[in-house]
Design a protein around this motif. Structure first.
Motif, mmCIF file in Angstrom:
data_model
loop_
_atom_site.group_PDB
_atom_site.id
_atom_site.type_symbol
_atom_site.label_atom_id
_atom_site.label_comp_id
_atom_site.label_asym_id
_atom_site.label_seq_id
_atom_site.Cartn_x
_atom_site.Cartn_y
_atom_site.Cartn_z
ATOM 1 N N THR A 24 0.955 -1.368 0.025
ATOM 2 C CA THR A 24 0.027 0.021 0.143
ATOM 3 C C THR A 24 0.907 1.266 0.041
ATOM 4 O O THR A 24 0.665 2.181 -0.919
ATOM 5 C CB THR A 24 -0.831 -0.036 1.187
ATOM 6 O OG1 THR A 24 -1.939 -1.229 1.244
ATOM 7 C CG2 THR A 24 -1.819 0.995 1.010
ATOM 8 N N ALA A 25 1.942 1.209 0.870
ATOM 9 C CA ALA A 25 2.607 2.443 0.927
ATOM 10 C C ALA A 25 3.374 2.669 -0.496
ATOM 11 O O ALA A 25 3.881 3.751 -1.005
ATOM 12 C CB ALA A 25 3.887 2.319 1.950
ATOM 13 N N ASN A 26 3.833 1.421 -1.012
ATOM 14 C CA ASN A 26 4.371 1.643 -2.263
ATOM 15 C C ASN A 26 3.534 2.283 -3.480
ATOM 16 O O ASN A 26 4.171 3.055 -4.390
ATOM 17 C CB ASN A 26 4.995 0.280 -2.726
ATOM 18 C CG ASN A 26 5.510 -0.124 -4.020
ATOM 19 O OD1 ASN A 26 4.859 0.002 -4.976
ATOM 20 N ND2 ASN A 26 7.079 -0.097 -3.783
ATOM 21 N N LEU A 27 2.343 1.881 -3.383
ATOM 22 C CA LEU A 27 1.378 2.327 -4.316
ATOM 23 C C LEU A 27 1.080 4.022 -4.190
ATOM 24 O O LEU A 27 1.240 4.483 -5.171
ATOM 25 C CB LEU A 27 -0.081 1.639 -4.013
ATOM 26 C CG LEU A 27 -0.188 0.309 -4.703
ATOM 27 C CD1 LEU A 27 -1.549 -0.358 -4.348
ATOM 28 C CD2 LEU A 27 -0.239 0.444 -6.054
ATOM 29 N N PHE A 28 1.131 4.365 -2.928
ATOM 30 C CA PHE A 28 0.901 5.713 -2.569
ATOM 31 C C PHE A 28 2.355 6.484 -2.894
ATOM 32 O O PHE A 28 2.137 7.528 -3.720
ATOM 33 C CB PHE A 28 0.419 5.996 -0.874
ATOM 34 C CG PHE A 28 -0.673 5.787 -0.517
ATOM 35 C CD1 PHE A 28 -1.716 6.089 -0.952
ATOM 36 C CD2 PHE A 28 -1.045 4.978 0.602
ATOM 37 C CE1 PHE A 28 -2.845 6.086 -0.521
ATOM 38 C CE2 PHE A 28 -2.060 4.839 1.174
ATOM 39 C CZ PHE A 28 -3.137 5.179 0.681
ATOM 40 N N ALA A 29 3.340 5.834 -2.799
ATOM 41 C CA ALA A 29 4.652 6.348 -3.249
ATOM 42 C C ALA A 29 4.677 6.727 -4.825
ATOM 43 O O ALA A 29 5.389 7.663 -5.265
ATOM 44 C CB ALA A 29 5.875 5.700 -2.835
ATOM 45 N N LYS A 30 3.876 5.917 -5.548
ATOM 46 C CA LYS A 30 3.865 6.045 -7.049
ATOM 47 C C LYS A 30 2.842 7.008 -7.383
ATOM 48 O O LYS A 30 2.933 7.457 -8.618
ATOM 49 C CB LYS A 30 3.490 4.806 -7.649
ATOM 50 C CG LYS A 30 4.598 3.672 -7.438
ATOM 51 C CD LYS A 30 4.421 2.352 -7.873
ATOM 52 C CE LYS A 30 5.597 1.398 -8.060
ATOM 53 N NZ LYS A 30 5.239 0.031 -8.420
ATOM 54 N N GLY A 31 1.908 7.669 -6.598
ATOM 55 C CA GLY A 31 1.143 8.655 -6.892
ATOM 56 C C GLY A 31 -0.371 8.221 -7.052
ATOM 57 O O GLY A 31 -0.552 7.075 -7.660
ATOM 58 N N PRO A 32 -1.174 8.904 -6.995
ATOM 59 C CA PRO A 32 -2.674 8.939 -7.512
ATOM 60 C C PRO A 32 -2.661 8.342 -8.850
ATOM 61 O O PRO A 32 -3.967 7.385 -8.773
ATOM 62 C CB PRO A 32 -3.388 10.333 -7.375
ATOM 63 C CG PRO A 32 -2.434 11.029 -6.516
ATOM 64 C CD PRO A 32 -0.870 10.530 -6.847
ATOM 65 N N GLU A 33 -2.231 8.679 -9.766
ATOM 66 C CA GLU A 33 -2.468 8.113 -11.004
ATOM 67 C C GLU A 33 -2.229 6.759 -11.164
ATOM 68 O O GLU A 33 -2.877 6.027 -11.757
ATOM 69 C CB GLU A 33 -1.477 8.851 -12.056
ATOM 70 C CG GLU A 33 -1.894 10.401 -12.162
ATOM 71 C CD GLU A 33 -1.339 11.221 -11.147
ATOM 72 O OE1 GLU A 33 -0.405 10.833 -10.237
ATOM 73 O OE2 GLU A 33 -1.644 12.581 -11.273
ATOM 74 N N LYS A 34 -0.941 6.244 -10.384
ATOM 75 C CA LYS A 34 -0.840 4.763 -10.535
ATOM 76 C C LYS A 34 -1.876 4.161 -9.704
ATOM 77 O O LYS A 34 -2.162 2.936 -10.198
ATOM 78 C CB LYS A 34 0.708 4.586 -9.794
ATOM 79 C CG LYS A 34 1.024 3.139 -9.945
ATOM 80 C CD LYS A 34 1.113 2.675 -11.256
ATOM 81 C CE LYS A 34 1.600 1.175 -11.175
ATOM 82 N NZ LYS A 34 1.745 0.726 -12.438
ATOM 83 N N CYS A 35 -2.135 4.693 -8.700
ATOM 84 C CA CYS A 35 -3.383 3.931 -7.727
ATOM 85 C C CYS A 35 -4.468 3.828 -8.507
ATOM 86 O O CYS A 35 -5.482 2.842 -8.581
ATOM 87 C CB CYS A 35 -3.591 4.904 -6.581
ATOM 88 S SG CYS A 35 -2.299 4.902 -5.260
#
Length: 103
Positions: A24-35
């Motif tokens: 989850t932290a990894n997804l957040f670090a990639k930004g809202p677009e990646k999420c």
């Protein structure tokens, strides 16, 4: 619904955490677009399983969709409570009338 609330709280607790510490932290670090992209991928996988008719696989994909939806919402600071409030606002309104109101 407490499971969804618990999941939403866990997701929020990962916001700003070390990306190496959790998916989850990894997804957040990639930004809202990646999420958002991940949510879309999971939604497509759920659609595929719904068309195939495999109940167990659809259930698993639906869980992934809910998780990634909550991550995407959190990435844009939208809470589960915000979504629940919107659903409550719509309660008792015809889906046709509600859609027409959004224009």
């Amino acid at each position: 619904m407490s499971t969804l609330h618990d999941l939403a709280a866990t997701i929020l607790s990962r916001k700003g955490a070390d990306p190496e510490s959790s998916w989850t932290a990894n997804l957040f670090a990639k930004g809202p677009e990646k999420c958002a992209e991940k949510f879309g991928e999971e939604a497509v996988e759920a659609i595929i399983e719904a068309v195939k008719g495999d109940r167990a696989k659809l259930t698993a994909e639906a869980a992934d969709v809910l998780y990634h939806l909550l991550v995407m919402l959190a990435a844009r600071d939208v809470t589960l409570a915000d979504v629940e409030a919107e659903l409550a606002r719509r309660e008792g309104t015809s889906g046709i009338a509600e859609k027409a109101a959004r224009g």
